[in-house]
Design an enzyme around this catalytic site. Structure first.
Site, PDB file in Angstrom:
ATOM      1  CB  SER A  18      -0.970  -0.126   1.218  1.00  0.00           C
ATOM      2  OG  SER A  18      -1.944   0.929   1.197  1.00  0.00           O
ATOM      3  CG  ASP A 145      -6.574  -1.219  -4.639  1.00  0.00           C
ATOM      4  OD1 ASP A 145      -7.484  -0.524  -4.038  1.00  0.00           O
ATOM      5  OD2 ASP A 145      -5.431  -1.467  -4.663  1.00  0.00           O
ATOM      6  CG  HIS A 172      -5.834  -1.596  -0.597  1.00  0.00           C
ATOM      7  ND1 HIS A 172      -5.104  -0.635  -1.664  1.00  0.00           N
ATOM      8  CD2 HIS A 172      -5.202  -1.390   0.491  1.00  0.00           C
ATOM      9  CE1 HIS A 172      -4.210   0.003  -1.037  1.00  0.00           C
ATOM     10  NE2 HIS A 172      -4.166  -0.509   0.274  1.00  0.00           N
TER      11      HIS A 172
END
Length: 217
Positions: A18, A145, A172
């Site tokens: 991330s 995502d 995600h």
């Protein structure tokens, strides 16, 4: 640097997840002449920070925004005595924040020497620095995502050392395969495969896709 001192002959790799993935791209570009690392992977990285900050304020993604922002505000309030010595800030200002952009504008940007959130996003979006990365780099993204937009997908030719993997599904940092009763965590399998390819000098573009490993995504 510590690992390099302790294990100077050992190969080293890093995985950025991330926002950590975006930070890792920045690091690899900035220290391209001496990155310490031999290879790296970034997963679900918001490589265009401005676009992702806008995306998370839309539709179902607001649920993630609410969760993240609440956590960030709690942390900021807990560290308020430290923050007020570094930047112009009030408890009320923190409590009234309603967007991640607002948080970055009020806290993240000034705390790290940027003029504002826009300046921070422009200077730190990894999409601008991919071509500067010199080590083998695997980039994994999913079209579904909830944090991402098309802006994080490079629209330019990438150098051969970058193995870009874009999947229709994965969410995600999800990338679950198998079944609901017996889920398989695809990333846990594909990352070792990539580094084995690097180690054995095998073409890094032959990484198996999720359905090629488990039969379904």
């Amino acid at each position: 640097k510590y690992l390099q001192q302790q294990l100077p002959e050992q190969r080293k790799v890093a995985v950025g997840i991330s926002l950590g993935g975006n930070m890792l791209v920045n690091y690899l570009a900035r220290y391209r002449d001496d990155p310490i690392l031999d290879a790296a992977t970034v997963v679900s990285a918001p490589l265009d920070l401005a676009a992702c900050a806008q995306r998370i304020e839309q539709g179902f993604s607001k649920i993630y925004r609410t969760y993240l922002l609440s956590s960030m505000k709690r942390n900021a309030l807990r560290k308020y005595s430290l923050l007020e010595n570094e930047i112009s800030i009030t408890r009320q200002g923190i409590e009234q924040l309603t967007t991640l952009y607002g948080f970055d504008d009020l806290i993240t940007a000034p705390l790290h020497g940027f003029r504002n959130a826009d300046d921070y996003y422009q200077q730190c979006s990894g999409i601008h620095y991919l071509k500067q990365v010199a080590v083998p780099l695997q980039v994994i993204h999913a079209r579904d995502d909830p944090f991402m937009t098309e802006a994080v997908i490079p629209d330019f030719t990438l150098p051969k050392n970058i193995n870009y993997q874009l999947y229709d599904h994965g969410g995600h940092v999800g990338f679950l395969s198998g079944s609901a009763l017996k889920p398989e965590f695809w990333l846990e399998s594909v990352l070792p495969v990539y580094y084995e390819c690097i180690r054995d000098s095998v073409c890094s573009h032959s990484i198996p896709r999720p359905n090629e490993i488990y039969g379904s995504e």
